[in-house]
Motif scaffolding. Structure first.
Motif, PDB file in Angstrom:
ATOM      1  N   PRO A  94       0.810  -1.228   0.000  1.00  0.00           N
ATOM      2  CA  PRO A  94       0.000   0.000   0.000  1.00  0.00           C
ATOM      3  C   PRO A  94       0.845   1.281   0.000  1.00  0.00           C
ATOM      4  O   PRO A  94       0.321   2.364  -0.247  1.00  0.00           O
ATOM      5  CB  PRO A  94      -0.801  -0.096   1.305  1.00  0.00           C
ATOM      6  N   PHE A  95       2.139   1.138   0.275  1.00  0.00           N
ATOM      7  CA  PHE A  95       3.001   2.311   0.432  1.00  0.00           C
ATOM      8  C   PHE A  95       4.110   2.425  -0.608  1.00  0.00           C
ATOM      9  O   PHE A  95       4.612   3.521  -0.856  1.00  0.00           O
ATOM     10  CB  PHE A  95       3.635   2.296   1.831  1.00  0.00           C
ATOM     11  N   ALA A  96       4.542   1.317  -1.190  1.00  0.00           N
ATOM     12  CA  ALA A  96       5.658   1.340  -2.135  1.00  0.00           C
ATOM     13  C   ALA A  96       5.673   0.073  -2.972  1.00  0.00           C
ATOM     14  O   ALA A  96       5.138  -0.962  -2.575  1.00  0.00           O
ATOM     15  CB  ALA A  96       6.984   1.466  -1.389  1.00  0.00           C
ATOM     16  N   THR A  97       6.325   0.177  -4.116  1.00  0.00           N
ATOM     17  CA  THR A  97       6.603  -0.975  -4.957  1.00  0.00           C
ATOM     18  C   THR A  97       8.072  -1.325  -4.777  1.00  0.00           C
ATOM     19  O   THR A  97       8.932  -0.449  -4.813  1.00  0.00           O
ATOM     20  CB  THR A  97       6.322  -0.641  -6.435  1.00  0.00           C
ATOM     21  N   VAL A  98       8.342  -2.590  -4.546  1.00  0.00           N
ATOM     22  CA  VAL A  98       9.726  -3.032  -4.361  1.00  0.00           C
ATOM     23  C   VAL A  98      10.298  -3.372  -5.737  1.00  0.00           C
ATOM     24  O   VAL A  98       9.807  -4.289  -6.402  1.00  0.00           O
ATOM     25  CB  VAL A  98       9.804  -4.249  -3.417  1.00  0.00           C
ATOM     26  N   PRO A  99      11.326  -2.635  -6.171  1.00  0.00           N
ATOM     27  CA  PRO A  99      11.926  -2.928  -7.483  1.00  0.00           C
ATOM     28  C   PRO A  99      12.547  -4.327  -7.510  1.00  0.00           C
ATOM     29  O   PRO A  99      12.961  -4.859  -6.475  1.00  0.00           O
ATOM     30  CB  PRO A  99      13.020  -1.862  -7.629  1.00  0.00           C
ATOM     31  N   ALA A 100      12.644  -4.892  -8.700  1.00  0.00           N
ATOM     32  CA  ALA A 100      13.175  -6.245  -8.861  1.00  0.00           C
ATOM     33  C   ALA A 100      14.583  -6.375  -8.301  1.00  0.00           C
ATOM     34  O   ALA A 100      14.910  -7.388  -7.662  1.00  0.00           O
ATOM     35  CB  ALA A 100      13.147  -6.648 -10.331  1.00  0.00           C
ATOM     36  N   TYR A 101      15.426  -5.351  -8.491  1.00  0.00           N
ATOM     37  CA  TYR A 101      16.802  -5.455  -8.001  1.00  0.00           C
ATOM     38  C   TYR A 101      16.851  -5.471  -6.470  1.00  0.00           C
ATOM     39  O   TYR A 101      17.702  -6.146  -5.887  1.00  0.00           O
ATOM     40  CB  TYR A 101      17.697  -4.344  -8.573  1.00  0.00           C
ATOM     41  N   VAL A 102      15.921  -4.784  -5.803  1.00  0.00           N
ATOM     42  CA  VAL A 102      15.872  -4.819  -4.333  1.00  0.00           C
ATOM     43  C   VAL A 102      15.358  -6.182  -3.881  1.00  0.00           C
ATOM     44  O   VAL A 102      15.892  -6.764  -2.936  1.00  0.00           O
ATOM     45  CB  VAL A 102      15.008  -3.672  -3.762  1.00  0.00           C
ATOM     46  N   LEU A 103      14.355  -6.695  -4.544  1.00  0.00           N
ATOM     47  CA  LEU A 103      13.826  -8.026  -4.220  1.00  0.00           C
ATOM     48  C   LEU A 103      14.925  -9.076  -4.333  1.00  0.00           C
ATOM     49  O   LEU A 103      15.108  -9.901  -3.426  1.00  0.00           O
ATOM     50  CB  LEU A 103      12.661  -8.360  -5.150  1.00  0.00           C
ATOM     51  N   THR A 104      15.690  -9.029  -5.412  1.00  0.00           N
ATOM     52  CA  THR A 104      16.800  -9.951  -5.609  1.00  0.00           C
ATOM     53  C   THR A 104      17.833  -9.816  -4.496  1.00  0.00           C
ATOM     54  O   THR A 104      18.330 -10.811  -3.955  1.00  0.00           O
ATOM     55  CB  THR A 104      17.463  -9.710  -6.978  1.00  0.00           C
ATOM     56  N   GLN A 105      18.134  -8.579  -4.112  1.00  0.00           N
ATOM     57  CA  GLN A 105      19.127  -8.348  -3.068  1.00  0.00           C
ATOM     58  C   GLN A 105      18.624  -8.805  -1.696  1.00  0.00           C
ATOM     59  O   GLN A 105      19.383  -9.358  -0.900  1.00  0.00           O
ATOM     60  CB  GLN A 105      19.523  -6.870  -3.009  1.00  0.00           C
ATOM     61  N   LEU A 106      17.349  -8.621  -1.418  1.00  0.00           N
ATOM     62  CA  LEU A 106      16.779  -9.087  -0.152  1.00  0.00           C
ATOM     63  C   LEU A 106      16.903 -10.607  -0.029  1.00  0.00           C
ATOM     64  O   LEU A 106      17.258 -11.126   1.039  1.00  0.00           O
ATOM     65  CB  LEU A 106      15.307  -8.675  -0.040  1.00  0.00           C
ATOM     66  N   ILE A 107      16.611 -11.301  -1.095  1.00  0.00           N
ATOM     67  CA  ILE A 107      16.733 -12.761  -1.094  1.00  0.00           C
ATOM     68  C   ILE A 107      18.192 -13.154  -0.872  1.00  0.00           C
ATOM     69  O   ILE A 107      18.495 -14.063  -0.094  1.00  0.00           O
ATOM     70  CB  ILE A 107      16.165 -13.353  -2.403  1.00  0.00           C
ATOM     71  N   ALA A 108      19.105 -12.460  -1.539  1.00  0.00           N
ATOM     72  CA  ALA A 108      20.541 -12.741  -1.375  1.00  0.00           C
ATOM     73  C   ALA A 108      21.008 -12.404   0.040  1.00  0.00           C
ATOM     74  O   ALA A 108      21.837 -13.133   0.616  1.00  0.00           O
ATOM     75  CB  ALA A 108      21.346 -11.943  -2.401  1.00  0.00           C
ATOM     76  N   ASP A 109      20.498 -11.329   0.622  1.00  0.00           N
ATOM     77  CA  ASP A 109      20.875 -10.956   1.993  1.00  0.00           C
ATOM     78  C   ASP A 109      20.512 -12.064   2.978  1.00  0.00           C
ATOM     79  O   ASP A 109      21.302 -12.438   3.839  1.00  0.00           O
ATOM     80  CB  ASP A 109      20.168  -9.664   2.423  1.00  0.00           C
ATOM     81  N   ARG A 110      19.298 -12.588   2.830  1.00  0.00           N
ATOM     82  CA  ARG A 110      18.868 -13.668   3.723  1.00  0.00           C
ATOM     83  C   ARG A 110      19.728 -14.912   3.517  1.00  0.00           C
ATOM     84  O   ARG A 110      20.211 -15.515   4.481  1.00  0.00           O
ATOM     85  CB  ARG A 110      17.400 -14.013   3.488  1.00  0.00           C
ATOM     86  N   ALA A 111      19.944 -15.294   2.271  1.00  0.00           N
ATOM     87  CA  ALA A 111      20.722 -16.493   1.974  1.00  0.00           C
ATOM     88  C   ALA A 111      22.140 -16.377   2.519  1.00  0.00           C
ATOM     89  O   ALA A 111      22.672 -17.338   3.088  1.00  0.00           O
ATOM     90  CB  ALA A 111      20.751 -16.740   0.473  1.00  0.00           C
TER      91      ALA A 111
END
Length: 98
Positions: A59-76
């Motif tokens: 409802p507040f923002a769209t997460v760009p694909a590059y941020v989504l990819t980085q979030l997954i990598a951060d967790r891994a």
């Protein structure tokens, strides 16, 4: 800990998302001026699914694909790291006070 600032779709709002290794959770925050509008990821193991974090922020923002990819990598990347003494102590304190 990672932290990414997102472009808000609502004027005057600041939106952030990230991965918190000591709490092993994705977190998100939405602020408007000095008010907290939304804050999730405060509890240990609260959100492991990046899509859930993205949905909560939608409802507040769209997460760009590059941020989504980085979030997954951060967790891994954090799953292979051991927590230090201070992080373990913080986790124990949080568990006792939830």
């Amino acid at each position: 800990m990672s932290r990414y600032t997102l472009a808000s779709i609502k004027p005057g709002h600041e939106v952030v998302v990230g991965w918190d290794p000591p709490l092993t959770t994705y977190y998100g925050q939405v602020f408007r001026e000095n008010d907290v509008i939304l804050w999730f990821g405060l509890n240990i193991d609260e959100i492991h699914d990046v899509e859930k974090a993205v949905a909560l922020l939608s409802p507040f923002a769209t997460v760009p694909a590059y941020v989504l990819t980085q979030l997954i990598a951060d967790r891994a990347a954090s799953l292979d790291r051991r927590l230090g003494p201070a992080q373990l102590a913080a986790r124990a304190f949080i568990k006792q006070n939830q």
